[in-house]
Design a protein around this motif. Sequence first.
Motif, mmCIF file in Angstrom:
data_model
loop_
_atom_site.group_PDB
_atom_site.id
_atom_site.type_symbol
_atom_site.label_atom_id
_atom_site.label_comp_id
_atom_site.label_asym_id
_atom_site.label_seq_id
_atom_site.Cartn_x
_atom_site.Cartn_y
_atom_site.Cartn_z
ATOM 1 N N MET A 32 79.429 -13.795 -94.522
ATOM 2 C CA MET A 32 78.575 -12.647 -94.658
ATOM 3 C C MET A 32 77.157 -13.022 -94.192
ATOM 4 O O MET A 32 76.663 -14.098 -94.483
ATOM 5 N N ILE A 33 76.527 -12.103 -93.483
ATOM 6 C CA ILE A 33 75.152 -12.292 -93.049
ATOM 7 C C ILE A 33 74.258 -12.270 -94.290
ATOM 8 O O ILE A 33 74.425 -11.432 -95.168
ATOM 9 N N GLU A 34 73.316 -13.212 -94.336
ATOM 10 C CA GLU A 34 72.475 -13.300 -95.531
ATOM 11 C C GLU A 34 71.067 -13.757 -95.159
ATOM 12 O O GLU A 34 70.901 -14.705 -94.391
ATOM 13 N N ARG A 35 70.065 -13.060 -95.702
ATOM 14 C CA ARG A 35 68.685 -13.530 -95.606
ATOM 15 C C ARG A 35 68.481 -14.548 -96.719
ATOM 16 O O ARG A 35 68.852 -14.298 -97.868
ATOM 17 N N ASN A 54 60.414 -12.245 -89.005
ATOM 18 C CA ASN A 54 58.988 -12.360 -88.712
ATOM 19 C C ASN A 54 58.242 -13.199 -89.744
ATOM 20 O O ASN A 54 57.027 -13.135 -89.829
ATOM 21 N N LYS A 55 58.972 -13.972 -90.534
ATOM 22 C CA LYS A 55 58.357 -14.812 -91.567
ATOM 23 C C LYS A 55 58.915 -16.227 -91.449
ATOM 24 O O LYS A 55 60.139 -16.412 -91.477
ATOM 25 N N PRO A 56 58.048 -17.239 -91.372
ATOM 26 C CA PRO A 56 58.555 -18.604 -91.253
ATOM 27 C C PRO A 56 59.139 -19.172 -92.548
ATOM 28 O O PRO A 56 59.669 -20.273 -92.548
ATOM 29 N N ASP A 57 59.065 -18.391 -93.631
ATOM 30 C CA ASP A 57 59.644 -18.856 -94.897
ATOM 31 C C ASP A 57 60.893 -18.042 -95.262
ATOM 32 O O ASP A 57 61.243 -17.915 -96.422
ATOM 33 N N GLU A 58 61.561 -17.506 -94.230
ATOM 34 C CA GLU A 58 62.797 -16.751 -94.448
ATOM 35 C C GLU A 58 63.729 -16.995 -93.267
ATOM 36 O O GLU A 58 63.306 -16.991 -92.120
ATOM 37 N N GLY A 59 64.988 -17.222 -93.562
ATOM 38 C CA GLY A 59 65.965 -17.452 -92.506
ATOM 39 C C GLY A 59 67.118 -16.482 -92.605
ATOM 40 O O GLY A 59 67.325 -15.845 -93.640
#
Length: 130
Positions: A1-4, A79-84
Amino acid sequence: MIERIKLPKIEDRRGNLSVLEKDIVPFEFKRVYYLYDVPSGASRGGHAHIEQNEFLIALSGSFDVVIHDGNNTQTYTLNKPDEGLLIPNGYWRELHDFSSGGICLVLASAVFIEADYIRDFEAFLQFKKQ
């Protein structure tokens, strides 16, 4: 599953720091690469993986990740370097709309193996029906 997945962020007046450790990314990564200087209007990706998992991070700027699961399409803006964004195997992905200075860091669960790529969308749809 795709997950942030939110990454740890250590805030400091001198600048912020985020960490990638093996308990944050849910697979052992064997390859790290990054996309940068993507021209305006250009796209990257355009494939699925049979076995490989990936974790994408916008280190700088922004871009859209369009995911197709064989039936539905979903767009994720990074658009956030603290989220993948975790993309397990078996999902078609395309990267679009890179901002000026946009950098996409990719952690991959395997070294490059061409046979793991499905580069034709119709072949991907057939793969999903199996």
